[in-house]
Design a protein around this motif. Structure first.
Motif, short mmCIF file in Angstrom:
data_model
loop_
_atom_site.label_atom_id
_atom_site.label_comp_id
_atom_site.label_asym_id
_atom_site.label_seq_id
_atom_site.Cartn_x
_atom_site.Cartn_y
_atom_site.Cartn_z
N ALA A 146 70.23 39.83 33.49
CA ALA A 146 68.87 39.69 34.08
C ALA A 146 68.76 40.27 35.48
O ALA A 146 67.66 40.39 36.03
N LEU A 147 69.86 40.64 36.08
CA LEU A 147 69.85 41.08 37.47
C LEU A 147 69.03 42.35 37.65
O LEU A 147 68.34 42.53 38.66
N ASN A 148 69.05 43.20 36.68
CA ASN A 148 68.34 44.47 36.81
C ASN A 148 66.82 44.31 36.69
O ASN A 148 66.06 45.23 37.00
N HIS A 149 66.33 43.15 36.22
CA HIS A 149 64.89 42.95 36.00
C HIS A 149 64.28 41.94 36.98
O HIS A 149 63.14 41.53 36.82
N VAL A 150 64.95 41.53 37.99
CA VAL A 150 64.43 40.52 38.96
C VAL A 150 63.92 41.25 40.20
O VAL A 150 64.62 42.14 40.72
N ALA A 151 62.68 40.82 40.74
CA ALA A 151 62.12 41.39 41.97
C ALA A 151 62.31 40.39 43.10
O ALA A 151 61.84 39.25 43.03
N PHE A 152 62.96 40.78 44.15
CA PHE A 152 63.27 39.88 45.26
C PHE A 152 62.12 39.90 46.29
O PHE A 152 61.49 40.94 46.49
N PRO A 153 61.79 38.78 46.98
CA PRO A 153 60.71 38.75 47.99
C PRO A 153 61.08 39.56 49.22
O PRO A 153 62.27 39.76 49.49
#
Length: 590
Positions: free
Chosen positions: A557-564
């Motif tokens: 899932a790391l490649n699909h997460v957007a960080f603030p």
């Protein structure tokens, strides 16, 4: 030194006991003392210098013990022992040691006189001095204080040394008289005393007998030469007489050599002009007869070595003459096709040498075969078949040299005789090679070699019909055939037994390799390997077994997460310049 003092203590205690006897008087075991001293101090190995040093040391100790000193360290004052001084037998021992010291010095000079003839004069002077001391001892023993046995021994000792002096001076008649007197006294003493002392007296008589016979021969008794030759065979007449006997035999042969001018061999008469060759050929028959009459193997071996040494010297003398003849022929115009008389004589002497080598090695092989049949002990290693193989190799090498002698290439009868002898010794060599293979349990190789022995033996029997005279001195081939037949049966039986043992050994590892003890605990089986160095108890190394794997986790899932955004959290970098420098210096910018 300790042994010397023990001997002196033994002599003095014995003498004191004799003095205490009412009818005894002083006594001295002259022959026993000198024999024990000689054996313990050098004469066992012919070291006369060592024995002479021992006599000097013992004289010094005796004089010191008795207080009989010859002056002091600054001045020599000579003294003589008189009859009135004979209160102790050690005074007689002093005179005896003086005689022994002079005699040992004379014998030492005799050894050195072989290379330095001038020492012979000194030798005679020392022998005379020894005889003079012995005469003094005999006069002292005439005193009534000395017992009868010591008087007789002193007379015999004096006669022996006087005989030695006359023998060196070649006064044969007077030497013979002195030796006969000595022999008579010792024979009487041997018959009158115990067996231990009688052995010493008889040994002295045996030492003197060759000297007496040698003197008799030089006086004119021609029958004495036969006795001297017999003594040479039995090993008698050691030391001084050994060289005398050899010189006498050579002298007798030299006289006969003057009448010998030629020799016949293989149908050809060859003139013999070299004196050394004449002497050797005249003595050849006597030497062969002596070897045949030898009582033991040691004597026979010694006679073989003597004969071979004489033969080599003779061949060397002929070879020197042959070289001169070849040079003379090269200068002249003589034909070189025919073998010369000198070359044929050289071939004859070489033939004698090689035949003697064959006979000597065959005699040694016969002795080793007898020892090989005896039961072996673990204490000492006995002979092996390899020792006999080496001897037969030397014999075959000698026969090969015989077949290539010059002048005999066209002698077909001689060549056939040599080839027949070669077959006989090849058969024996092959027999012992087979026995060596039997010892290492190589049954097939040994069996093939035994068949080869039978082949050689049958070939000899087929070719030996016209050579009966040539086979007289050869080993018996028929006996070899019988031995091979017996050995073949023994070999086959041993091979069968060995194959059964190997079959049992081969079946045991199958149980050991396939099924270890842990897998057959419910089965009974006699397995000797379990108590050995490598018992088959378990499977080692153990077999691999499957086990569950440890789970692996993957972060998909790391490649699909957007960080603030984090811009407000990041420190803004200030403007530079002099104002900012002072602000930072005084802490206003923080």
């Amino acid at each position: 030194m300790a042994a010397d003092k023990q001997n002196e203590a033994k002599v003095s205690s014995t003498d004191e006991n004799k003095e205490n006897l009412a009818e005894g008087g002083l006594g001295l075991e002259i022959l026993q003392i000198i024999k024990e001293s000689q054996q313990q101090h050098g004469l066992r190995h012919g070291d006369y210098q060592r024995y002479r040093g021992y006599c000097s040391r013992r004289l010094r100790r005796l004089r010191k013990t008795l207080g009989f000193k010859m002056g002091n360290r600054h001045k020599f004052v000579g003294k003589k022992i008189t009859v009135e001084m004979l209160s102790d037998s050690r005074y007689l021992l002093i005179v005896l040691m003086e005689a022994e010291r002079a005699w040992s010095y004379a014998m030492q000079l005799k050894q050195e006189a072989n290379t330095e003839p001038r020492k012979r004069f000194h030798l005679l002077a020392r022998l005379r001095k020894a005889a003079k001391h012995s005469e003094r001892l005999e006069k002292l023993c005439e005193s009534p204080r000395v017992d009868a046995k010591t008087k007789l021994e002193a007379q015999a000792y004096t006669a022996y040394l006087l005989g030695m002096v006359e023998f060196e001076l070649q006064e044969w008649k007077r030497a013979m008289e002195a030796f006969n007197k000595c022999k008579t006294i010792y024979e009487k003493l041997a018959s009158a005393f115990t067996e231990e002392l009688a052995v010493l007296y008889r040994q002295r008589v045996e030492e003197i007998s060759p000297n007496i016979r040698y003197c008799a021969y030089n006086i004119g008794d021609q029958n004495a030469i036969n006795d001297l030759m017999q003594m040479r065979l039995t090993g008698g007449g050691g030391g001084m007489m050994a060289e005398k006997l050899e010189a006498l035999i050579t002298q007798a042969r030299t006289k006969q050599a003057a009448t010998m001018s030629e020799v016949e061999w293989r149908g050809r008469t060859v003139p013999v002009k070299i004196d050394k060759a004449r002497i050797f050929l005249l003595g050849l028959a006597d030497n062969e007869a002596a070897i045949a009459q030898a009582s033991n193997e040691e004597t026979k071996e010694h006679l073989y070595e003597t004969l071979l040494a004489e033969c080599r010297d003779t061949i060397q003398a002929v070879r020197e003459e042959l070289k001169a003849e070849v040079k003379q022929r090269e200068r002249g115009s003589e034909e070189s096709g025919k073998v010369s008389n000198m070359q044929f004589l050289h071939s004859y002497l070489t033939y004698i040498k090689l035949c003697t080598l064959v006979k000597r090695n065959e005699s040694m092989a016969h002795t080793l075969q007898a020892k090989l049949k005896e039961p072996q002990t673990d204490e000492k290693r006995g002979p092996r078949p390899q020792d006999l193989i080496r001897l037969y190799d030397i014999i075959l090498q000698s026969l090969a040299e015989l077949s290539s002698l010059q002048g005999l290439e066209d002698d077909h009868i001689f060549q056939k005789e040599v080839s027949l002898k070669t077959l006989v010794y090849k058969a024996y060599r092959c027999f012992f090679i087979a026995q060596s293979y039997v010892l290492v349990k190589k049954w097939s190789e040994a069996l093939v070699l035994y068949e080869r022995v039978l082949k050689y033996a049958k070939e000899v029997q087929s070719k030996a019909k016209g050579f009966n005279n040539s086979l007289k001195d050869l080993p018996d081939v028929q006996e070899l055939i019988a031995g091979v037949s017996a050995e073949k049966y023994s070999l086959q039986a041993a091979a069968i037994l060995d194959s059964d043992e190997n079959a049992e050994v081969l079946t045991q590892p199958q149980v050991k390799d396939v099924m270890p003890l842990c897998d057959r605990l419910d089965l009974f089986h006699l397995d000797s390997t379990l108590v050995g160095k490598q018992p088959n108890l378990v499977h080692f190394p153990p077999d691999f077994q499957p086990i569950p794997c440890k789970p692996l986790f993957f972060d998909l899932a790391l490649n699909h997460v957007a960080f603030p955004p984090l811009d407000d959290k990041v420190e803004q970098k200030g403007k530079g310049g002099l104002t900012g420098y002072f602000k930072n210096m005084f802490g206003f910018g923080s």
